[in-house]
Scaffold this active site. Structure first.
Site, mmCIF file in Angstrom:
data_model
loop_
_atom_site.group_PDB
_atom_site.id
_atom_site.type_symbol
_atom_site.label_atom_id
_atom_site.label_comp_id
_atom_site.label_asym_id
_atom_site.label_seq_id
_atom_site.Cartn_x
_atom_site.Cartn_y
_atom_site.Cartn_z
ATOM 1 N N ASP A 8 0.872 -1.169 0.000
ATOM 2 C CA ASP A 8 0.000 0.000 0.000
ATOM 3 C C ASP A 8 0.917 1.229 0.000
ATOM 4 O OD1 ASP A 8 -2.390 1.623 0.483
ATOM 5 O OD2 ASP A 8 -1.634 1.798 2.543
ATOM 6 N N ASP A 10 -0.134 5.152 0.998
ATOM 7 C CA ASP A 10 -0.372 6.094 2.094
ATOM 8 C C ASP A 10 -0.412 5.358 3.435
ATOM 9 O OD1 ASP A 10 -0.705 8.286 0.316
ATOM 10 O OD2 ASP A 10 -2.763 7.655 -0.067
ATOM 11 N N ASP A 166 -1.341 -0.720 5.858
ATOM 12 C CA ASP A 166 -1.616 -0.199 7.203
ATOM 13 C C ASP A 166 -3.098 -0.133 7.525
ATOM 14 O OD1 ASP A 166 -2.042 2.014 5.342
ATOM 15 O OD2 ASP A 166 -2.298 3.227 7.158
#
Length: 216
Positions: A8, A10, A166
């Site tokens: 991922d 961001d 995250d």
């Protein structure tokens, strides 16, 4: 050792939260909608730009939300990413993974052009094989299409890859794709939130993440 890592963006590779907040607040201000705090930004990100705007402009009528989204979509690709940073230990770990011949890709819900700009400024030297963001043709995570497409383009099978993210969306994406997942704890979600989404393997630092990638 895994042969490929799908990251991922961001909250995983880059702390983009301050830049997201800055650009979104400019669009909110243009339409006289109250600006949001950094804490709110962290809560609202993770599910694509449209839902981010809808959360930030909650209570506004649909027409206003559409105008804010259109303005944000126009501004965001031109963000200079000046407030964006890497995380502690990241540079050393990414270099090491690359030196070991591990393939690396980015699969994000960030709009494609904005993702490419952020990668160009902060991650270019790591030579990610693919950067896959939000486009008209590509459904957002947790749809597994982008993830499975990258794995296929690598010429690998899901058991040879791991997804690193995250957010809850990343956990669900990995389940939908049938690929192992490592959830990082330096991003935009807490361990409790990730566990509620089904996360089972966690990394608190980039060095712990490397160990998990190499031993799985």
């Amino acid at each position: 050792m895994k042969k490929a890592v799908l990251f991922d963006l961001d909250g995983t590779l880059l702390d983009t939260s301050r830049d997201i907040q800055r650009v979104l607040n400019a669009s909110l201000k243009k339409f006289s909608v109250p600006e949001i705090s950094h804490e709110q930004t962290l809560r609202y990100v993770g599910n694509g730009a449209k839902l981010l705007v809808e959360r930030a402009a909650a209570g506004c009528d649909r027409e206003v939300i559409q105008k804010i989204y259109a303005d944000f979509s126009e501004r965001f690709p031109h963000c200079d990413n000046s407030l964006t940073t890497l995380y502690a230990g990241e540079d050393e770990v990414l270099r090491d993974l690359k030196d070991r011949g591990i393939k690396m890709a980015i699969v994000t819900n960030k709009p494609q052009k904005a993702a490419e700009n952020a990668v160009e400024k902060h991650l270019k030297k790591y030579s990610f094989d693919f950067v896959i963001g939000q486009t008209e043709e590509c459904p957002l995570k947790p749809d597994p299409l982008s993830t499975l497409s990258v794995i296929k383009r690598f010429g690998l099978i899901v058991s040879e890859c791991v997804f690193v993210g995250d957010g809850e969306t990343d956990v669900i994406t990995s389940v939908n794709a049938g690929v192992d997942c490592i959830s990082v704890l330096w991003g935009f979600r807490s361990k409790d939130e990730l566990e509620a989404a089904g996360a089972k393997v966690f990394a608190s630092t980039y060095f712990e993440l490397k160990r998990l990638i190499l031993c799985r």
